[in-house]
Design an enzyme around this catalytic site. Structure first.
Site, short mmCIF file in Angstrom:
data_model
loop_
_atom_site.label_atom_id
_atom_site.label_comp_id
_atom_site.label_asym_id
_atom_site.label_seq_id
_atom_site.Cartn_x
_atom_site.Cartn_y
_atom_site.Cartn_z
N ASP A 20 0.88 -1.18 0.00
CA ASP A 20 0.00 0.00 0.00
C ASP A 20 0.91 1.23 0.00
O ASP A 20 2.11 1.14 0.26
CB ASP A 20 -0.85 -0.07 1.28
CG ASP A 20 -1.60 1.21 1.55
OD1 ASP A 20 -2.44 1.57 0.72
OD2 ASP A 20 -1.31 1.88 2.56
N ASP A 24 -0.33 5.13 0.91
CA ASP A 24 -0.61 6.11 1.98
C ASP A 24 -0.56 5.45 3.36
O ASP A 24 -1.28 4.49 3.62
CB ASP A 24 -2.01 6.73 1.76
CG ASP A 24 -1.97 7.83 0.71
OD1 ASP A 24 -2.81 7.79 -0.21
OD2 ASP A 24 -1.10 8.71 0.79
#
Ligand SMILES: Nc1nc2c(ncn2[C@@H]2O[C@H](COP(=O)(O)O)[C@@H](O)[C@H]2O)c(=O)[nH]1
Ligand SMILES: [Mg+2]
Length: 293
Positions: A45, A47
């Site tokens: 991922d 953020d």
């Protein structure tokens, strides 16, 4: 030959590390190490996973928030983005909301954000300049991690429900948008006059990454023969990011937990093999990779 990686790797014995099934983690690390880096891929991922969750107590700008800091973005959009984030982010991190209810609310958030972006004229150059000037801090050791994986030709998929244009800009800013890095995210679609039309392709939000069809993507072709995955995320929905890698053998899932720790920890320990509580570094994955890079 190491048989007990969990005991041997000191980074896995810190008090903020939570492992539900040590035997399972040992077996996953053993398979990843013995199959070697030619069989490995990393799915991460962006953020609050590649970027830190906080620094000096201040939470970090998301890739969407960085876009709203671009000079050409009108005040109306900035106010809308702030209002939507104020309404939906607490819902996103609230462990007390059912998955189905939260999914519908996340779809609303992404749809309202996309609609608010339509008609804006914000160039890629401006997004890159803004990311460089605002650039959130990456987790300690991220640049070294990306360079080590690049040297070993291990593919990294950055799988983000954020704004892909900002994600790419941040990785470029830190000189880690290297040949082994692919990004799957919400990229902006422009018309021939440079006006934003919305997102290009199906919208990715925090709760549908497991349904995103990796097959048929340029990334999937790249990793056909790589059966082992180290997955990293900060949200429960991130634990399903490798579901699209149908041929995967060993998938080691590392979760970065920061919000509502007491309520979220049991959920994270079900979804991730290793849960790191308020760890703003890449120390654990780098310690594991020492055995095979
Ligand atoms: N500041 C804003 N943040 C937003 C908005 N829409 C989504 N988000 C955040 O993005 C991440 C998803 O990115 P990922 O790389 O972690 O998958 C998500 O966690 C949201 O908090 C927005 O409009 N403004
Ligand atoms: Mg995230």
């Amino acid at each position: 030959m190491v048989s007990n990686y969990v005991d041997e790797i000191k980074e896995l014995n810190a008090p903020n590390v939570h492992i539900k099934d040590k035997e399972r983690v040992n077996k996953l690390i053993h398979d990843i190490v013995s199959d070697g880096h030619p069989n490995l891929q990393v799915v991460s991922d962006f953020d609050r996973t590649i970027t830190r969750q906080h620094e000096n107590g201040k939470s970090h700008l998301s890739s969407f928030a960085m876009f709203s800091r671009c000079p050409s973005v009108p005040k109306e959009y900035v106010e809308t983005e702030k209002r939507l984030t104020g309404k939906y982010f607490p819902i996103e991190i609230n462990p007390g909301i059912t998955h189905d209810e939260k999914r519908q609310l996340m779809e609303e958030w992404w749809s309202e954000t996309e609609n608010a972006m339509k008609g804006l004229c914000v160039t890629q150059c401006e997004i890159e300049e803004t990311a460089s000037s605002l650039g959130p801090s990456l987790r300690d050791g991220t640049v070294e991690l990306f360079k080590d994986l690049h040297s070993a030709d291990v593919p990294i998929l950055v799988f983000s429900a954020g704004l892909g244009d900002s994600v790419r800009a941040v990785l470029k800013h830190f000189n880690v948008y290297l040949a082994n890095v692919k990004i799957i995210s919400n990229f902006l679609k422009y018309n021939d006059r440079g006006v934003i039309q919305g997102f290009d392709g199906a919208t990715i939000h925090v709760l549908n990454k497991n349904e995103y069809a990796l097959q048929g993507t340029q990334y999937y072709d790249l990793v056909q023969n790589r059966s082992n995955v180290i997955l990293m995320g900060d949200s429960l929905g991130d634990s399903g990011m490798a579901d699209g890698v149908s041929h995967a053998h060993a998938i080691l899932k590392i979760g970065f937990l920061y919000d509502h720790v007491k309520e979220n920890l049991p959920l994270f320990m079900e979804a991730f093999d290793i849960v790191l509580e308020d760890d703003q570094s890449m120390a654990v994955i780098r310690a594991i990779l020492k055995y095979l890079l």
